[in-house]
Design a protein around this motif. Sequence first.
Motif, PDB file in Angstrom:
ATOM      1  N   ASN A 197       4.562   9.951 -30.505  1.00  0.00           N
ATOM      2  CA  ASN A 197       5.599  10.097 -29.487  1.00  0.00           C
ATOM      3  C   ASN A 197       6.163   8.768 -29.024  1.00  0.00           C
ATOM      4  O   ASN A 197       7.338   8.657 -28.705  1.00  0.00           O
ATOM      5  CB  ASN A 197       5.028  10.868 -28.295  1.00  0.00           C
TER       6      ASN A 197
ATOM      7  N   ALA B 250      10.121   7.985 -29.367  1.00  0.00           N
ATOM      8  CA  ALA B 250      10.943   7.665 -28.197  1.00  0.00           C
ATOM      9  C   ALA B 250      11.533   6.257 -28.347  1.00  0.00           C
ATOM     10  O   ALA B 250      12.706   6.022 -28.041  1.00  0.00           O
ATOM     11  CB  ALA B 250      10.098   7.746 -26.935  1.00  0.00           C
TER      12      ALA B 250
ATOM     13  N   ARG C 103       6.085   9.131 -24.470  1.00  0.00           N
ATOM     14  CA  ARG C 103       7.547   9.094 -24.609  1.00  0.00           C
ATOM     15  C   ARG C 103       8.141   8.144 -23.564  1.00  0.00           C
ATOM     16  O   ARG C 103       9.062   7.387 -23.846  1.00  0.00           O
ATOM     17  CB  ARG C 103       8.130  10.506 -24.475  1.00  0.00           C
TER      18      ARG C 103
ATOM     19  N   THR D 170      12.439  16.472 -23.449  1.00  0.00           N
ATOM     20  CA  THR D 170      12.183  17.753 -24.121  1.00  0.00           C
ATOM     21  C   THR D 170      13.448  18.601 -24.173  1.00  0.00           C
ATOM     22  O   THR D 170      14.410  18.334 -23.443  1.00  0.00           O
ATOM     23  CB  THR D 170      11.106  18.617 -23.405  1.00  0.00           C
TER      24      THR D 170
ATOM     25  N   PHE E 235      14.867  15.313 -27.314  1.00  0.00           N
ATOM     26  CA  PHE E 235      13.709  15.621 -28.140  1.00  0.00           C
ATOM     27  C   PHE E 235      13.793  17.086 -28.557  1.00  0.00           C
ATOM     28  O   PHE E 235      14.455  17.891 -27.907  1.00  0.00           O
ATOM     29  CB  PHE E 235      12.428  15.441 -27.324  1.00  0.00           C
ATOM     30  N   ASP E 236      13.077  17.438 -29.620  1.00  0.00           N
ATOM     31  CA  ASP E 236      12.968  18.834 -30.057  1.00  0.00           C
ATOM     32  C   ASP E 236      14.329  19.397 -30.440  1.00  0.00           C
ATOM     33  O   ASP E 236      15.240  18.659 -30.669  1.00  0.00           O
ATOM     34  CB  ASP E 236      12.329  19.691 -28.950  1.00  0.00           C
TER      35      ASP E 236
ATOM     36  N   TYR F 190      19.097  14.165 -31.796  1.00  0.00           N
ATOM     37  CA  TYR F 190      17.777  14.528 -31.282  1.00  0.00           C
ATOM     38  C   TYR F 190      16.648  14.113 -32.213  1.00  0.00           C
ATOM     39  O   TYR F 190      16.861  13.881 -33.403  1.00  0.00           O
ATOM     40  CB  TYR F 190      17.703  16.027 -30.994  1.00  0.00           C
ATOM     41  N   VAL F 191      15.481  14.027 -31.627  1.00  0.00           N
ATOM     42  CA  VAL F 191      14.269  13.726 -32.383  1.00  0.00           C
ATOM     43  C   VAL F 191      13.726  15.048 -32.895  1.00  0.00           C
ATOM     44  O   VAL F 191      13.331  15.909 -32.115  1.00  0.00           O
ATOM     45  CB  VAL F 191      13.204  13.063 -31.493  1.00  0.00           C
TER      46      VAL F 191
ATOM     47  N   GLN G  59      11.054  17.345 -34.842  1.00  0.00           N
ATOM     48  CA  GLN G  59       9.697  17.437 -35.368  1.00  0.00           C
ATOM     49  C   GLN G  59       9.701  18.594 -36.366  1.00  0.00           C
ATOM     50  O   GLN G  59      10.287  19.621 -36.104  1.00  0.00           O
ATOM     51  CB  GLN G  59       8.700  17.771 -34.271  1.00  0.00           C
TER      52      GLN G  59
END
Lengths: 337, 337
Positions: B165, B169, B199, B252, B279-280, B294-295, B297
Amino acid sequence: MNRKVLLKDIADYVGVSTALVSYVINNKEKEARVGVEIAKKIRKAAIKLNYQPNFIAKSLKSGRTNTIGLIVADISNPFFSNIARIIEDEARKLGYVVIFGSSDESAEKSQGLIDVFLNRQVDAFIIAPAEHTENQIKKLKSRIPVVLIDRYFPSIETDCVRIDNFQAAYHAVAHLIKNGRKKIAMMAYDIDLQHIIERKNGYKEALKKNGIKFNPAWLLEATFENIEKDVEKAMTNILSPRLKVDALFFATNTLAVAGLKIINQLGIKVPDDLAIVSFDESDAFDFFYSPLTYVSQSLSEIGRGAVKLATDRINNGEKKCTSIVVQPRLILRKSSV
Amino acid sequence: MNRKVLLKDIADYVGVSTALVSYVINNKEKEARVGVEIAKKIRKAAIKLNYQPNFIAKSLKSGRTNTIGLIVADISNPFFSNIARIIEDEARKLGYVVIFGSSDESAEKSQGLIDVFLNRQVDAFIIAPAEHTENQIKKLKSRIPVVLIDRYFPSIETDCVRIDNFQAAYHAVAHLIKNGRKKIAMMAYDIDLQHIIERKNGYKEALKKNGIKFNPAWLLEATFENIEKDVEKAMTNILSPRLKVDALFFATNTLAVAGLKIINQLGIKVPDDLAIVSFDESDAFDFFYSPLTYVSQSLSEIGRGAVKLATDRINNGEKKCTSIVVQPRLILRKSSV
DNA sequence: CTGAAAGCGCTTACAG
DNA sequence: CTGAAAGCGCTTACAG
């Protein structure tokens, strides 16, 4: 790791038989007329030793697992995951646990899940049935409580929670017409499920009642296996190179999400050039540049209703089938003005 | 409704003992050296009578339920429902079934779910742990296989699947800086969970390494109980009446979805006035008027990894703990240009 | 008021 | 090569 505490441990600790302990733990002292003093002692010991009854053993004896099997098309579809969340909460309040499975709209997978869950001795099923699963459901409901959600089969009498899809579609399309739209397409599935059929019929009836002649080219259909591609093809056809319709009605959220992407790609102006109404909900509807008007079903009513019907039937297998018909609401927003 | 077929029925039908039938059904003829002819007969009879072993009875004897307990923050969050879908599929391939529960980030609910699932004798847990549940997890993992996903506790050695994380970030924020942003806020949770802390640290470190002095007013925090309100308050503060930052990093997807609504309300221009990275994922990210960077996963890697670690440990309780570290990807889109 | 015992449907060590 | 029997952890009809 210390051994699990058994009924027998409590019995030994207090100096009584396991039978007595069992009665007390299950609050059946009355029937067994256990002495108040002894009962107290047993309860204390149970707490002191942190007794946790073995569910498996209980289940084997009682034939009940306090487990509900939930089968939906796809648990990652927000429509279903939101319902699942409600079902989870309601079920647990009543001492049930939920095992779930996704059928991907396949009758074969559906049967596989049913078999697995039957083997696990679930006490009841809550199912959003896939196409061509009438026989599965018919057979299943003769063995065990079954509640249908979202979809249902007119030919089978079952407990079910649903909306009046015909009416909902009718109102959605009538709304478009009232706002001046005349050439209204519908993006639906090429599928033999009652709720989709009713939505199509509601759409057609709204056109008819309002003096608009239905044009078969307006009814766009996608298969479940190829949603993205089918939607792209069907919509490109009717929207490009020139718009052949002035409004579009999506039969489900999945279709809408796929369709909105195409609309963005084609650079079509909503609602000016094309008005839109969809079914169900999605975060996407809020963030599409022209927020979507949609038919909202109360997911919590559906979830709650399903658990109630399921547990009612577990406790009374003979009662008559109940249909809970949830009232949908048309949420008006910018896309259909 | 005809009675369930039991081992005994097959035994009687073929004229052998239930023991023999059990051996054959479970493919242990070798150990029991059952005659080939008899074995054939037994198998035929099992098929003919449509024998379905009683899982409950098997479980009671074997101590195994072939059930995995999945605890996430909220099954209706698409991040978790998508992972749940993968876990479901992977688990079933291996003969497991999944029961699930949502902790709502509450340690108390988490403990409740753990207790319920323990009583159900699940073989393993897959958990996205809530805040302040270190002790629950520590205790639990001494009794039964536990795999952590999404979050983890540095103080406890466990099997887990996670991303780095801090790095994720760091890269996200460095990307904003590279694109010329200098005043970068972060919308996070006020929470004591390692993944959020990392993060935050990655965010701060990226600022530092790039010669930007961190301004404490830039770190916005919401509570889980009041996401919408907290996000609105924090963001309004820093974005209105005038923009005090030129970029915003969401920790998030839930925070982002709430935040984007505020941004729309305030009529802020993305990315011109404010660049965004989250994120996500979420359907909302695609449909926000300026699609979000966005990040990402890999949810399937997470789900698959979790099931693998869980079943590996079920089959070998002694093996060393494994951390699967999944590589996140920064998906570049318009919101951060 | 309380206990011994059968039984839920399997598995498996043991004896033959 | 095969069977009788114990046992997993409970519940409950029965006997006292």
